[in-house]
Design a protein around this motif. Structure first.
Motif, PDB file in Angstrom:
ATOM      1  N   THR A  96       0.846  -1.189   0.000  1.00  0.00           N
ATOM      2  CA  THR A  96       0.000   0.000   0.000  1.00  0.00           C
ATOM      3  C   THR A  96       0.885   1.245   0.000  1.00  0.00           C
ATOM      4  O   THR A  96       2.110   1.144   0.095  1.00  0.00           O
ATOM      5  CB  THR A  96      -0.923   0.045   1.235  1.00  0.00           C
ATOM      6  OG1 THR A  96      -0.138   0.261   2.407  1.00  0.00           O
ATOM      7  CG2 THR A  96      -1.717  -1.243   1.375  1.00  0.00           C
ATOM      8  N   ALA A 134      -7.528   0.390  13.240  1.00  0.00           N
ATOM      9  CA  ALA A 134      -8.254  -0.086  12.062  1.00  0.00           C
ATOM     10  C   ALA A 134      -8.258  -1.609  11.927  1.00  0.00           C
ATOM     11  O   ALA A 134      -9.286  -2.195  11.583  1.00  0.00           O
ATOM     12  CB  ALA A 134      -7.668   0.536  10.800  1.00  0.00           C
ATOM     13  N   ASP A 151     -16.630  -3.001   4.738  1.00  0.00           N
ATOM     14  CA  ASP A 151     -16.502  -1.555   4.620  1.00  0.00           C
ATOM     15  C   ASP A 151     -15.090  -1.127   4.996  1.00  0.00           C
ATOM     16  O   ASP A 151     -14.449  -1.746   5.845  1.00  0.00           O
ATOM     17  CB  ASP A 151     -17.493  -0.844   5.542  1.00  0.00           C
ATOM     18  CG  ASP A 151     -18.930  -1.045   5.111  1.00  0.00           C
ATOM     19  OD1 ASP A 151     -19.162  -1.248   3.902  1.00  0.00           O
ATOM     20  OD2 ASP A 151     -19.823  -1.007   5.972  1.00  0.00           O
ATOM     21  N   THR A 152     -14.640  -0.038   4.372  1.00  0.00           N
ATOM     22  CA  THR A 152     -13.348   0.512   4.754  1.00  0.00           C
ATOM     23  C   THR A 152     -13.498   1.291   6.058  1.00  0.00           C
ATOM     24  O   THR A 152     -14.591   1.747   6.392  1.00  0.00           O
ATOM     25  CB  THR A 152     -12.800   1.472   3.669  1.00  0.00           C
ATOM     26  OG1 THR A 152     -13.730   2.530   3.483  1.00  0.00           O
ATOM     27  CG2 THR A 152     -12.563   0.747   2.359  1.00  0.00           C
ATOM     28  N   SER A 154     -12.825   4.544   8.113  1.00  0.00           N
ATOM     29  CA  SER A 154     -12.560   5.947   7.835  1.00  0.00           C
ATOM     30  C   SER A 154     -11.210   6.355   8.410  1.00  0.00           C
ATOM     31  O   SER A 154     -10.898   6.075   9.559  1.00  0.00           O
ATOM     32  CB  SER A 154     -13.667   6.807   8.455  1.00  0.00           C
ATOM     33  OG  SER A 154     -13.421   8.172   8.219  1.00  0.00           O
ATOM     34  N   THR A 157      -8.077   4.193   4.760  1.00  0.00           N
ATOM     35  CA  THR A 157      -8.536   3.676   3.473  1.00  0.00           C
ATOM     36  C   THR A 157      -7.515   2.747   2.837  1.00  0.00           C
ATOM     37  O   THR A 157      -7.862   1.661   2.373  1.00  0.00           O
ATOM     38  CB  THR A 157      -8.853   4.848   2.518  1.00  0.00           C
ATOM     39  OG1 THR A 157      -9.813   5.692   3.157  1.00  0.00           O
ATOM     40  CG2 THR A 157      -9.407   4.353   1.202  1.00  0.00           C
ATOM     41  N   TYR A 158      -6.237   3.146   2.801  1.00  0.00           N
ATOM     42  CA  TYR A 158      -5.216   2.309   2.176  1.00  0.00           C
ATOM     43  C   TYR A 158      -5.045   0.996   2.936  1.00  0.00           C
ATOM     44  O   TYR A 158      -4.913  -0.075   2.334  1.00  0.00           O
ATOM     45  CB  TYR A 158      -3.881   3.064   2.093  1.00  0.00           C
ATOM     46  CG  TYR A 158      -3.931   4.224   1.134  1.00  0.00           C
ATOM     47  CD1 TYR A 158      -3.936   4.006  -0.248  1.00  0.00           C
ATOM     48  CD2 TYR A 158      -3.988   5.529   1.595  1.00  0.00           C
ATOM     49  CE1 TYR A 158      -3.998   5.076  -1.135  1.00  0.00           C
ATOM     50  CE2 TYR A 158      -4.039   6.595   0.714  1.00  0.00           C
ATOM     51  CZ  TYR A 158      -4.049   6.371  -0.649  1.00  0.00           C
ATOM     52  OH  TYR A 158      -4.108   7.419  -1.528  1.00  0.00           O
ATOM     53  N   THR A 159      -5.041   1.068   4.244  1.00  0.00           N
ATOM     54  CA  THR A 159      -4.952  -0.146   5.059  1.00  0.00           C
ATOM     55  C   THR A 159      -6.158  -1.041   4.797  1.00  0.00           C
ATOM     56  O   THR A 159      -6.011  -2.254   4.632  1.00  0.00           O
ATOM     57  CB  THR A 159      -4.868   0.209   6.556  1.00  0.00           C
ATOM     58  OG1 THR A 159      -3.675   0.952   6.787  1.00  0.00           O
ATOM     59  CG2 THR A 159      -4.872  -1.033   7.427  1.00  0.00           C
ATOM     60  N   SER A 160      -7.344  -0.458   4.738  1.00  0.00           N
ATOM     61  CA  SER A 160      -8.561  -1.230   4.512  1.00  0.00           C
ATOM     62  C   SER A 160      -8.524  -1.945   3.168  1.00  0.00           C
ATOM     63  O   SER A 160      -8.852  -3.127   3.065  1.00  0.00           O
ATOM     64  CB  SER A 160      -9.794  -0.326   4.575  1.00  0.00           C
ATOM     65  OG  SER A 160      -9.914   0.284   5.831  1.00  0.00           O
ATOM     66  N   GLU A 161      -8.113  -1.229   2.132  1.00  0.00           N
ATOM     67  CA  GLU A 161      -8.061  -1.834   0.798  1.00  0.00           C
ATOM     68  C   GLU A 161      -7.015  -2.938   0.729  1.00  0.00           C
ATOM     69  O   GLU A 161      -7.247  -4.000   0.154  1.00  0.00           O
ATOM     70  CB  GLU A 161      -7.805  -0.753  -0.243  1.00  0.00           C
ATOM     71  CG  GLU A 161      -9.000   0.177  -0.409  1.00  0.00           C
ATOM     72  CD  GLU A 161      -8.710   1.382  -1.291  1.00  0.00           C
ATOM     73  OE1 GLU A 161      -7.537   1.575  -1.709  1.00  0.00           O
ATOM     74  OE2 GLU A 161      -9.663   2.143  -1.550  1.00  0.00           O
TER      75      GLU A 161
END
Length: 174
Positions: A96, A134, A151-152, A154, A157-161
């Protein structure tokens, strides 16, 4: 006239504060933890009369608990069955913007039973702080949905993806 304007502003402020607090509790899982703990205590309380200390394990739904058959072997059998059917899969390493993410996923049959983050972005203190918040949320969401379609978080975002991509690669390898 101005008194009515203030009432609306105060009412709006109260609504926003309450909604924000509720969403914050839900986001960080505090309300769910309390609910799960309450449910576990309620389950033990309602089953307490029939199971005694819980170590003997009883069958039946009688409230006296004296005419039921202990089943310690039945209790230990499910514990060994999932262990032998468990599969641990390491997802791909996802690069990421802020660092690498890699997950290790444990499956029992087709059910995701555990997710461990082997690598998370750690280039700076802020990344570490973000990921400490997160990753547990993403793990909870993934375990609840049993998929990588979550869901990502908030602010992460990069970590979630990256988390979702690594999780999906582990699911695909299963």
């Amino acid at each position: 006239m101005s008194q009515k304007k203030w009432r609306g502003t105060i009412l709006f402020t109260i609504i926003v504060v309450v909604m924000g607090g509720t969403i914050g509790l839900k986001l960080y899982g505090l309300g769910e933890t309390q609910t799960a703990t309450t449910a576990a205590v309620a389950g033990r309380t309602s089953a307490g009369a029939s199971t005694g200390t819980g170590s003997s394990g009883t069958t039946g739904t009688g409230s006296t608990g004296t005419s039921t058959t202990p089943t310690p072997s039945a209790t230990s059998t499910p514990a060994t069955a999932p262990a032998s059917a468990s599969t641990v899969v390491t997802g791909s390493t996802v690069d990421t913007r802020y660092g690498l993410i890699q997950l290790q996923v444990t499956f029992s049959g087709t059910t995701i039973t555990a997710i461990t983050a082997l690598q998370t972005p750690d280039q700076d203190g802020r990344s570490v702080s973000i990921n400490e918040q997160a990753v547990p949320i993403l793990t909870q969401e993934a375990l609840a949905s049993q998929s990588a379609s979550i869901d990502t978080v908030s602010g992460a975002t990069y970590t979630s993806e990256g988390y979702m991509r690594s999780l999906q690669s582990a699911i695909d390898q299963r």
